[in-house]
Scaffold this motif. Sequence first.
Motif, PDB file in Angstrom:
ATOM      1  N   GLY A   1     -13.964  30.807  44.402  1.00 27.80           N
ATOM      2  CA  GLY A   1     -14.662  28.651  44.994  1.00 27.80           C
ATOM      3  C   GLY A   1     -14.843  28.977  46.417  1.00 27.80           C
ATOM      4  N   ALA A   2     -15.055  30.839  46.667  1.00 22.44           N
ATOM      5  CA  ALA A   2     -15.713  30.900  48.065  1.00 22.44           C
ATOM      6  C   ALA A   2     -17.672  30.624  48.417  1.00 22.44           C
ATOM      7  N   GLY A   3     -17.947  30.234  46.958  1.00 20.63           N
ATOM      8  CA  GLY A   3     -19.188  30.017  46.880  1.00 20.63           C
ATOM      9  C   GLY A   3     -20.166  31.000  46.568  1.00 20.63           C
ATOM     10  N   LYS A   4     -19.488  32.462  45.834  1.00 21.52           N
ATOM     11  CA  LYS A   4     -20.962  33.216  45.739  1.00 21.52           C
ATOM     12  C   LYS A   4     -21.885  33.312  44.854  1.00 21.52           C
ATOM     13  N   SER A   5     -21.975  32.230  43.583  1.00 23.75           N
ATOM     14  CA  SER A   5     -21.801  31.671  42.534  1.00 23.75           C
ATOM     15  C   SER A   5     -23.479  30.470  43.523  1.00 23.75           C
ATOM     16  N   THR A   6     -23.030  29.602  44.026  1.00 26.36           N
ATOM     17  CA  THR A   6     -23.990  29.098  44.321  1.00 26.36           C
ATOM     18  C   THR A   6     -24.665  29.648  45.576  1.00 26.36           C
TER      19      THR A   6
ATOM     20  N   ARG B   1     -11.534  24.018  45.159  1.00 26.75           N
ATOM     21  CA  ARG B   1     -12.438  24.192  44.963  1.00 26.75           C
ATOM     22  C   ARG B   1     -13.162  24.674  43.669  1.00 26.75           C
TER      23      ARG B   1
ATOM     24  N   GLY C   1     -18.805  26.719  56.631  1.00 23.05           N
ATOM     25  CA  GLY C   1     -19.912  25.377  56.575  1.00 23.05           C
ATOM     26  C   GLY C   1     -20.421  25.376  55.247  1.00 23.05           C
TER      27      GLY C   1
ATOM     28  N   PRO D   1     -23.387  24.940  52.338  1.00 24.07           N
ATOM     29  CA  PRO D   1     -24.180  25.479  51.898  1.00 24.07           C
ATOM     30  C   PRO D   1     -25.427  25.409  52.557  1.00 24.07           C
TER      31      PRO D   1
HETATM   32  N1  LIG Z   1     -20.775  25.518  51.271  1.00 29.30           N
HETATM   33  C1  LIG Z   1     -19.633  25.046  50.627  1.00 29.30           C
HETATM   34  N2  LIG Z   1     -18.993  23.394  51.397  1.00 29.30           N
HETATM   35  C2  LIG Z   1     -18.157  22.991  50.411  1.00 29.30           C
HETATM   36  N3  LIG Z   1     -18.774  23.402  48.594  1.00 29.30           N
HETATM   37  C3  LIG Z   1     -19.457  24.316  48.220  1.00 29.30           C
HETATM   38  C4  LIG Z   1     -19.698  25.501  48.960  1.00 29.30           C
HETATM   39  N4  LIG Z   1     -20.361  26.106  47.897  1.00 29.30           N
HETATM   40  C5  LIG Z   1     -20.187  25.985  46.668  1.00 29.30           C
HETATM   41  N5  LIG Z   1     -19.180  24.865  46.836  1.00 29.30           N
HETATM   42  C6  LIG Z   1     -18.640  24.491  46.190  1.00 29.30           C
HETATM   43  O1  LIG Z   1     -17.225  25.489  45.075  1.00 29.30           O
HETATM   44  C7  LIG Z   1     -17.029  25.521  43.924  1.00 29.30           C
HETATM   45  C8  LIG Z   1     -17.009  26.913  43.768  1.00 29.30           C
HETATM   46  O2  LIG Z   1     -18.303  27.449  44.026  1.00 29.30           O
HETATM   47  P1  LIG Z   1     -19.091  28.919  43.407  1.00 29.30           P
HETATM   48  O3  LIG Z   1     -19.937  28.779  43.976  1.00 29.30           O
HETATM   49  O4  LIG Z   1     -18.893  28.876  41.503  1.00 29.30           O
HETATM   50  O5  LIG Z   1     -17.665  29.669  44.002  1.00 29.30           O
HETATM   51  P2  LIG Z   1     -17.842  31.199  43.457  1.00 29.30           P
HETATM   52  O6  LIG Z   1     -18.521  31.760  42.690  1.00 29.30           O
HETATM   53  O7  LIG Z   1     -17.371  32.205  44.555  1.00 29.30           O
HETATM   54  O8  LIG Z   1     -16.416  31.556  42.588  1.00 29.30           O
HETATM   55  C9  LIG Z   1     -19.108  24.658  43.481  1.00 29.30           C
HETATM   56  O9  LIG Z   1     -18.324  23.296  42.677  1.00 29.30           O
HETATM   57  C10 LIG Z   1     -18.997  24.337  44.720  1.00 29.30           C
HETATM   58  O10 LIG Z   1     -20.203  23.263  44.391  1.00 29.30           O
END
Ligand SMILES: Nc1ncnc2c1ncn2[C@@H]1O[C@H](COP(=O)(O)OP(=O)(O)O)[C@@H](O)[C@H]1O
Length: 750
Positions: free
Chosen positions: A477-482, A615, A658, A660
């Motif tokens: 949930g760190a936001g890697k995919s995003t 997350r 922060g 995204p």
């Molecule tokens: N900077 C951010 N702040 C808050 N929520 C975020 C942020 N980046 C991503 N998210 C949310 O957190 C969740 C996990 O993100 P994701 O990109 O799938 O993480 P990962 O690939 O690292 O597991 C998703 O629901 C996404 O929308």
Amino acid sequence: MANTLGDIQTVLRIRPFRRLWTVLGLASFGDWLAIFATAGFAQSLFDDPAAKGAAFSATIVLRLLPSLVLGPVAGVFADRFDRRKTMAACDTARFLLIASVPTVYLITDNTAVTVAWLAIAQLCIEGAVLIWSPAKEAAVPNLLPPEKYEAANQLSLATTYGIAPPLAFAVLAILERGSAVWSNLGTWAEPMVIALYLTAAMFAILAVTVYFFIPEISGRIGEAAAKTSSVWHDFVEGWSYLRTSERVRGLIVGMLGAFSGAGILIGVGTVYATTLGAGEAAFYTLAVFLFLGLGCGIAFGPKLIGELSRLRWFGMSIVLAGTGLALDAVAPHMVFSVIGSLIIGLGAGMAFLAGITLLQRETEDEIRGRMFAFIAVSARVILMLSMTIAAPLAGWQAARSLDLGFADVPLSMSRILLFIAAALVVWLGVTAFKSMDDKPGVPVFADLWSSLRGRPLTAAEPVAGTGFFVVFEGGEGAGKSTQSVKLAAWLKLRGYEAVLTREPGATDIGMRIRSLVLDSAPENSGGASTPTPRAEALLFAADRAQHVDKVIRPALERGAVVVSDRYIDSSIAYQGSGRALGKDEIAWVSTWATGGLKPDLTVLLDVDPADGLHRAKAGGDGDRLEQEQLEYHEKVRETFLQLAAADSGRYLVIEAGGTPDEIAARVRAAVAERLDIRTRTTRTETGWPGLDATRNGAKGNKNPQHDTTQNDTAPHDTTRNGTGKPDAAPTAQSTKDYGWDTVAEEASRP
Ligand SMILES: Nc1ncnc2c1ncn2[C@@H]1O[C@H](COP(=O)(O)OP(=O)(O)O)[C@@H](O)[C@H]1O
Ligand SMILES: Cc1cn([C@H]2C[C@H](O)[C@@H](COP(=O)(O)OP(=O)(O)O)O2)c(=O)[nH]c1=O
């Protein structure tokens, strides 16, 4: 190539080599006998103690002289003529010459005639040795497969320097003692006369053995005997070979460094020993430890370093010897000098073994004799030169002492010379290392350390392309995919071929591995379908191997920018640290799996595990790893941060708190800086590539201005995969949803 007694036994099972080894043993035994018997014989001709001393050293000097004259052509002999015949001829000559010395003595009563003949014979014997040795060294490789050279050299060195000299001394001692019993038998029964006849007989046997019983020595040279080139041409050819082969040149630079160090050490040894204030015995103690080190280096070196590249080992050993010299130079106490001497010995012994083995391996048969002769001659010249320069200088006892605060180091000329020798040896060792390095880019100490532990690092397989490799790492949930989607979209819209991918599961096989490793075990299976920690680590590594070969490397070779959601660091953190399998071990497995491919930039999104998991799960249970305890994820985070701290140039650590967009902006800035993006590029110049699963649209071209064609195949897609289609099928592009908002958003950025 780890050498054990077993390896030596295998070598001895090869019959021609076994015979050659016997010959070699006898020859070196004969050599030592000849050296000391002639010197002893010369001494016995005089009564005055001073004359005795002079006679002893004169015979030894006489043996060194011819190398200067004959040395340069000795190698030409070894390469030009049938080596078996050359060796047999030299042995016959030695037999005749050595036998002639006592014979002349017995025939004439005139001491002057005997002495003169002894001197001439000495010169000629040395000439024969000079021609014989390169022929022998060059012949060894023809009798053995290359992987056995090292064991064969260990055996030869042990025989020549370990077994033969004490045997020769023992024989001489027995003869000296025994002579009391048969002293009434007459002049012919004097101990040195018998010793010389005995030595002569041995060379006669050798000549016969070599000529009739080891036809293999002739090797290829035997057939190609009809040479038309001149001796001069062969000589010049030897020289130009030295200049063109970088490895051989490195080898020679290193060897010469080692010999000049040795010469200085011998030259200053006795004077240096007096600066230690440990009495007369100091010199002998140091010498004993030096030889102990030499022996250990030769005997155990290969076993110790395991599979370390021999080319690297050679340079490293010379640097080690240099370090020993430096330690001796500054040693405030005898104990340090002893350690220093041991280190010098170790380094020198290993360098010697590695050097000979490499010379056999790296030179072709036609030229090998000349290379060995070159080394033998230059070693002698350098040894003598550095000895003669260092010895008188060492005498200048400008002894003062240097206060280091914790110890007083006596400052004397001998120590200064040792220090100069150390610097010279280290410098030449490093130079040799650089010109011979077969694993450029693999860190030296890590390589050494892993080799000592039995896991040598391999050189990274080069990527033949101009691509750029970005990896996103971080906990759940760190936001890697995003972030990876955002970055890939942004790059595409700037005309780059961006390949968005992820681990695990970017290939066909990867998808299957992903479900093996991540699917939660069915409630009722009792954990039977959960992989064990090691299996899990190997499954991730297998996925990665496939991913690198089928997706990442081909893309980089086309010049694309690869954006991967997770890579090696995830394994180090999750399996190495989280599962406590050992970070180094896991890193090694993955490095092996990927052929050493490293990202150009790793973006670490650092998030508190509790927040991240919250997350990531977003209502669901999460996959098998997401279900691990919080403590596990804490360890994972800790490891990511350590990895980033250890190689800060390659990492960008971003606090994932922060928004995204804020995070994406920092990522873009870092990537842009590295890619040197021209922000001029706009959507209209590149066209709208569309972000579907198939790879079309923008070229993998870092100069988007020229991107006028819409090409289906990237321009550089010529290499390795020309034959087989990659099974790259479902890359992350097909499994992840780009989303049109992301595209639109990224398109509007500067
Ligand atoms: N900077 C951010 N702040 C808050 N929520 C975020 C942020 N980046 C991503 N998210 C949310 O957190 C969740 C996990 O993100 P994701 O990109 O799938 O993480 P990962 O690939 O690292 O597991 C998703 O629901 C996404 O929308
Ligand atoms: C690549 C890799 C992933 N993993 C784990 C981390 C994740 O929990 C899981 C799947 O990763 P991922 O698909 O990135 O999941 P998420 O986007 O939800 O973080 O695999 C390892 O344990 N080792 C590895 O080498």
